[in-house]
Design a protein around this motif. Sequence first.
Motif, mmCIF file in Angstrom:
data_model
loop_
_atom_site.group_PDB
_atom_site.id
_atom_site.type_symbol
_atom_site.label_atom_id
_atom_site.label_comp_id
_atom_site.label_asym_id
_atom_site.label_seq_id
_atom_site.Cartn_x
_atom_site.Cartn_y
_atom_site.Cartn_z
ATOM 1 N N ASP A 32 -48.071 1.098 -30.218
ATOM 2 C CA ASP A 32 -48.524 2.036 -29.192
ATOM 3 C C ASP A 32 -48.132 3.487 -29.450
ATOM 4 O O ASP A 32 -48.557 4.390 -28.716
ATOM 5 N N GLU A 66 -54.006 5.983 -33.212
ATOM 6 C CA GLU A 66 -55.155 5.082 -33.230
ATOM 7 C C GLU A 66 -55.095 4.006 -32.146
ATOM 8 O O GLU A 66 -56.131 3.433 -31.777
ATOM 9 N N TYR A 67 -53.885 3.743 -31.624
ATOM 10 C CA TYR A 67 -53.735 2.678 -30.638
ATOM 11 C C TYR A 67 -53.241 3.195 -29.284
ATOM 12 O O TYR A 67 -52.689 2.445 -28.486
ATOM 13 N N GLN A 68 -53.499 4.453 -29.048
ATOM 14 C CA GLN A 68 -53.182 5.015 -27.740
ATOM 15 C C GLN A 68 -54.378 4.843 -26.804
ATOM 16 O O GLN A 68 -54.855 5.765 -26.134
ATOM 17 N N ASP A 69 -54.845 3.616 -26.781
ATOM 18 C CA ASP A 69 -55.968 3.182 -25.957
ATOM 19 C C ASP A 69 -55.659 1.754 -25.517
ATOM 20 O O ASP A 69 -55.312 0.907 -26.353
ATOM 21 N N ASP A 124 -57.359 -0.918 -24.522
ATOM 22 C CA ASP A 124 -58.108 -2.046 -25.089
ATOM 23 C C ASP A 124 -57.749 -2.295 -26.550
ATOM 24 O O ASP A 124 -57.538 -3.441 -26.970
ATOM 25 N N LYS A 125 -57.682 -1.221 -27.327
ATOM 26 C CA LYS A 125 -57.322 -1.375 -28.739
ATOM 27 C C LYS A 125 -55.885 -1.882 -28.882
ATOM 28 O O LYS A 125 -55.595 -2.731 -29.734
ATOM 29 N N TRP A 151 -51.119 3.979 -21.660
ATOM 30 C CA TRP A 151 -51.975 2.958 -22.268
ATOM 31 C C TRP A 151 -51.257 1.615 -22.410
ATOM 32 O O TRP A 151 -51.878 0.562 -22.269
#
Length: 298
Positions: free
Chosen positions: A226, A230-233, A235-236, A269
């Motif tokens: 996190d 790239e993964y500060q979303d 769902d991802k 997120w």
Amino acid sequence: MLKKSSLMLMVIFIIGVLAACNSGATNENADGQTEEQTDDTEENTENNGESDESDQTEEPDAEGTEDEDVNDESEENQEPVYYIDEETAAIHPIDDADENVVLLTIDDAPDEYALEMAETLQEKDAKAIFFVNGHFIEDEEGQKALKTIHEMGFPIGNHTYSHPVIPEIPEDEQTEEIVSLNDKIEEIIGERPQFFRAPHGANSDHSREVVEEEGMVLMNWTYGFDYFEEYQDADKLKEALISGEAPEIDINYSLLQPGANILMHDREWTNEALGDVIDGLREQGYVMADPTLIETLE
């Protein structure tokens, strides 16, 4: 003759009167003794009754207290069933404990979302360690959040006071970063942390010594995504944490395995993804480890 007869009648009369008086006195004494004895008997009976009732009332309480003490003692003295491998940061079973466990950890708490994350964990009946930064508990709001999280049953870990890169600061500052935070946390919740995680996972020989002197278990993590842009979303991130894969940062194989020590942060997120992450891990047969069952140094 008449005089003698009259005299004898008077004597007989006097003797009769005296006899009657003596008999009355004897009966009065006898009645008095009987009443006194009866009062004593009733008083003793009442006292005995009160004593019996008191004894009967106290007995269950004593038994109940004993049971509570046993239960409290059992919880406090429960043997650890897991230990942390300091080299890999993985959580391993002791003896025949369940192997399919993962450990959830949350760094940089309590910033903005730690309380919500604690509530989600509680709703899902899952445990986690909250690693605290000192600069988040300087004000009353942060201290209140920390105390609430602790009272909810979540262990509190040390993540240094100001989140420095430990090897890049002098040894005396390293000591201060660790020990001063332990002091601050103890002041707020009444306990010193039993776990330590260095910011960025970067330790020094000196910080390791301080952590050991403070009686804490040092741990890093096996995976976490996190903090990558790239993964500060939500769902991802959810998909990545549940699968253990993060192809957008070239992790095309799964890091999820028994004993995984999963790193998360107090972030928006991550907060949004947390509930689904717990559900997804459980669907794959994993149990969220209870950190209170991890072997510590104390």
